[in-house]
Design a protein around this motif. Structure first.
Motif, PDB file in Angstrom:
ATOM      1  N   LEU A   1       8.990  -5.517  -4.121  1.00  0.00           N
ATOM      2  CA  LEU A   1       8.067  -5.954  -3.299  1.00  0.00           C
ATOM      3  C   LEU A   1       6.756  -5.094  -3.065  1.00  0.00           C
ATOM      4  CD1 LEU A   1       9.820  -7.714  -0.270  1.00  0.00           C
ATOM      5  CD2 LEU A   1       9.051  -8.887  -2.555  1.00  0.00           C
ATOM      6  N   LEU A   2       6.912  -3.714  -3.359  1.00  0.00           N
ATOM      7  CA  LEU A   2       6.077  -2.725  -3.360  1.00  0.00           C
ATOM      8  C   LEU A   2       5.929  -2.114  -4.801  1.00  0.00           C
ATOM      9  CD1 LEU A   2       6.799  -1.311   0.087  1.00  0.00           C
ATOM     10  CD2 LEU A   2       4.834  -2.408  -0.439  1.00  0.00           C
TER      11      LEU A   2
ATOM     12  N   HIS B   1       5.033   8.550  -0.330  1.00  0.00           N
ATOM     13  CA  HIS B   1       4.866   7.772   0.731  1.00  0.00           C
ATOM     14  C   HIS B   1       6.561   7.733   1.063  1.00  0.00           C
ATOM     15  CE1 HIS B   1       0.824   6.324   0.127  1.00  0.00           C
ATOM     16  NE2 HIS B   1       1.115   6.341  -1.268  1.00  0.00           N
ATOM     17  N   LEU B   2       6.763   8.439   2.290  1.00  0.00           N
ATOM     18  CA  LEU B   2       8.109   8.561   2.503  1.00  0.00           C
ATOM     19  C   LEU B   2       8.448   7.406   3.537  1.00  0.00           C
ATOM     20  CD1 LEU B   2      10.673  10.420   2.241  1.00  0.00           C
ATOM     21  CD2 LEU B   2       9.579  11.666   4.163  1.00  0.00           C
ATOM     22  N   ILE B   3       9.663   6.684   3.137  1.00  0.00           N
ATOM     23  CA  ILE B   3      10.141   5.639   4.044  1.00  0.00           C
ATOM     24  C   ILE B   3      11.581   5.850   4.338  1.00  0.00           C
ATOM     25  CG2 ILE B   3      10.378   2.954   4.138  1.00  0.00           C
ATOM     26  CD1 ILE B   3       8.345   2.932   2.036  1.00  0.00           C
TER      27      ILE B   3
ATOM     28  N   LEU C   1       1.615  14.789  10.866  1.00  0.00           N
ATOM     29  CA  LEU C   1       0.074  14.409  10.323  1.00  0.00           C
ATOM     30  C   LEU C   1      -0.104  13.489   9.605  1.00  0.00           C
ATOM     31  CD1 LEU C   1      -1.128  18.312   9.486  1.00  0.00           C
ATOM     32  CD2 LEU C   1      -1.186  17.101  11.767  1.00  0.00           C
ATOM     33  N   ALA C   2       0.743  12.847   8.770  1.00  0.00           N
ATOM     34  CA  ALA C   2       0.658  11.715   7.779  1.00  0.00           C
ATOM     35  C   ALA C   2       0.449  10.409   8.701  1.00  0.00           C
ATOM     36  CB  ALA C   2       1.733  11.648   6.924  1.00  0.00           C
ATOM     37  N   PRO C   3      -0.479   9.525   8.159  1.00  0.00           N
ATOM     38  CA  PRO C   3      -0.700   8.177   8.803  1.00  0.00           C
ATOM     39  C   PRO C   3       1.045   7.749   8.733  1.00  0.00           C
ATOM     40  CG  PRO C   3      -2.151   8.633   7.131  1.00  0.00           C
ATOM     41  CD  PRO C   3      -1.099   9.789   7.024  1.00  0.00           C
ATOM     42  N   THR C   4       1.270   6.908  10.159  1.00  0.00           N
ATOM     43  CA  THR C   4       2.522   6.637  10.231  1.00  0.00           C
ATOM     44  C   THR C   4       2.808   5.217  10.705  1.00  0.00           C
ATOM     45  OG1 THR C   4       3.257   8.914  10.813  1.00  0.00           O
ATOM     46  CG2 THR C   4       4.821   7.043  11.661  1.00  0.00           C
ATOM     47  N   LEU C   5       3.780   4.445   9.873  1.00  0.00           N
ATOM     48  CA  LEU C   5       4.177   3.218  10.455  1.00  0.00           C
ATOM     49  C   LEU C   5       5.398   3.116  11.130  1.00  0.00           C
ATOM     50  CD1 LEU C   5       3.867   0.078  10.359  1.00  0.00           C
ATOM     51  CD2 LEU C   5       4.811  -0.068   7.970  1.00  0.00           C
TER      52      LEU C   5
ATOM     53  N   VAL D   1       3.538  -2.085   5.131  1.00  0.00           N
ATOM     54  CA  VAL D   1       3.614  -0.915   4.246  1.00  0.00           C
ATOM     55  C   VAL D   1       2.222  -1.077   3.506  1.00  0.00           C
ATOM     56  CG1 VAL D   1       4.450   0.399   2.549  1.00  0.00           C
ATOM     57  CG2 VAL D   1       5.936  -0.615   4.462  1.00  0.00           C
ATOM     58  N   ARG D   2       1.845  -2.020   3.101  1.00  0.00           N
ATOM     59  CA  ARG D   2       0.826  -2.181   2.208  1.00  0.00           C
ATOM     60  C   ARG D   2      -0.715  -1.980   3.016  1.00  0.00           C
ATOM     61  NH1 ARG D   2       0.854  -4.901  -2.612  1.00  0.00           N
ATOM     62  NH2 ARG D   2       2.946  -5.542  -3.555  1.00  0.00           N
ATOM     63  N   GLU D   3      -0.509  -2.570   4.245  1.00  0.00           N
ATOM     64  CA  GLU D   3      -1.643  -2.268   4.970  1.00  0.00           C
ATOM     65  C   GLU D   3      -1.876  -0.925   5.430  1.00  0.00           C
ATOM     66  OE1 GLU D   3      -0.767  -4.755   8.608  1.00  0.00           O
ATOM     67  OE2 GLU D   3      -1.127  -6.512   7.686  1.00  0.00           O
ATOM     68  N   LEU D   4      -0.591   0.122   5.566  1.00  0.00           N
ATOM     69  CA  LEU D   4      -0.720   1.417   5.760  1.00  0.00           C
ATOM     70  C   LEU D   4      -1.274   2.068   4.569  1.00  0.00           C
ATOM     71  CD1 LEU D   4       0.273   3.927   7.606  1.00  0.00           C
ATOM     72  CD2 LEU D   4       2.435   3.784   6.174  1.00  0.00           C
TER      73      LEU D   4
END
Length: 340
Positions: free
Chosen positions: A86-87, A134-136, A269-273, A322-325
């Motif tokens: 999906l990504l 992009h770490l998930i 520091l990374a933007p986080t979801l 995730v796409r929004e992030l």
């Protein structure tokens, strides 16, 4: 069904199902990467170029940003087989089997601590030369990903944590059995007590604990999970890996100072979801607020009907978040570039 509004510490994440809920349609490629003392199995959607020599992929000639998916205790790279496709149009994703899980053999040093799992991720990313990614991460993989983002910010562009296994002061009763896996000899006792259990029964028990609604798993997905569970039970190191990994996770919750997972969360520091399930029986839903406060400027997605593995239960919803992030991160990068 979902909310992105901002929604409190020892528990452990129970083994997650060894396969996804059966909606995987896209083909995948699987290869191994050998590092000193460590061999990792890496899974990616078909179409992602595999290395020619069995080593790590390089970033040469890629038109998508790299992403890395990290599973939880008892899981494998297959836990991401619903989310990755999906990504795939946005990120060049790979999912690894952590040492001793999936098809990755145990590490030579026998170390299954959260720090060791984080080092395995770092070593792979350094060898691949694909960072920042992009770490998930999910569950134990979320704890390891938090360490990676804290100690090697150069390797992480954004961070997505799905039910991360961060310390809780008041664990849910349903999570206590996992913590007990850390007690020496318990896994052997459990193995003997459940000797007559079929793989089907074992799989149903795990699904009941990990899914908000086990009925969402298709017959195909259930059969795939059963087959994978049966394969793992034949591995001579299966129970040892489970025991040592559970012990490593519990031990991580007792660390203080700069090694404390919450302290490290504050350093990210990374933007986080952050993604939390309202029916999660392993990581308390109430931890969502604390996590949102710890990870600076984080986004929070709450899924009231989801359990512990939202990326397997509601992959489309998680993918949208995730796409929004990613879109937000791209906007920030563009804004920074325009100011320079």
């Amino acid at each position: 069904m979902s909310s992105t509004e901002s929604p409190d510490t020892a528990t452990a994440a129970l083994p997650v199902p060894p396969a996804g809920p059966g909606r995987r349609g896209a083909a995948e490629t699987v290869h191994t990467v050998t590092l000193p003392g460590l061999t990792l199995t890496v899974r990616a959607p078909a179409g992602s170029p595999a290395p020619q020599d069995g080593g790590a992929k390089t970033g040469t000639g890629r038109d998508r940003e790299p992403a890395l998916y990290v599973h939880g205790l008892g899981g494998s790279s297959q836990n991401w087989s619903d989310l990755m496709p999906l990504l795939a149009d946005r990120v060049d994703g790979e999912a690894i089997d952590l040492p001793g899980f999936g098809h990755s053999p145990p590490p030579d040093d026998g170390n299954y601590s959260v720090s060791a799992q984080a080092r395995a991720v770092i070593r792979y990313l350094d060898a691949a030369g694909r960072g920042p990614v992009h770490l998930i991460g999910n569950s134990m993989g979320g704890a390891a990903a938090t360490r990676v983002a804290a100690v090697r910010p150069d390797l992480v562009r954004t961070l997505t944590l799905i039910s991360p296994a961060l310390p809780e002061l008041r664990p849910q009763l349903t999570a206590v059995p996992t913590a007990l896996l850390a007690v020496p000899g318990i896994t052997g006792l459990f193995g003997r007590l459940t000797h007559d259990w079929t793989p089907e029964r074992r799989t149903r028990e795990v699904l009941a604990l990990c899914y908000g609604d086990p009925g969402r798993v298709s017959p195909e997905g259930f059969n795939a999970a059963v087959d994978e569970y049966a394969r793992r039970l034949e591995l001579p190191y299966f129970w040892e890996v489970m025991e040592r990994s559970a012990r490593g996770l519990v031990n991580a919750y007792t660390l203080g100072g700069q090694h404390n997972l919450w302290r490290q969360a504050e350093r990210v520091l990374a933007p986080t979801l952050l993604v939390y399930g309202g029916r999660d029986r392993l990581v308390s839903f109430r931890m969502a607020r604390r996590a949102a406060a710890a990870f600076r400027g984080s986004r929070l997605l709450t899924l009231p009907e989801a359990g512990h593995v939202a990326m397997m239960e509601y992959p489309e919803t998680v993918a949208r978040a995730v796409r929004e992030l990613l879109d937000s991160d791209m906007t920030d990068v563009t804004a920074d570039a325009s100011r320079s």
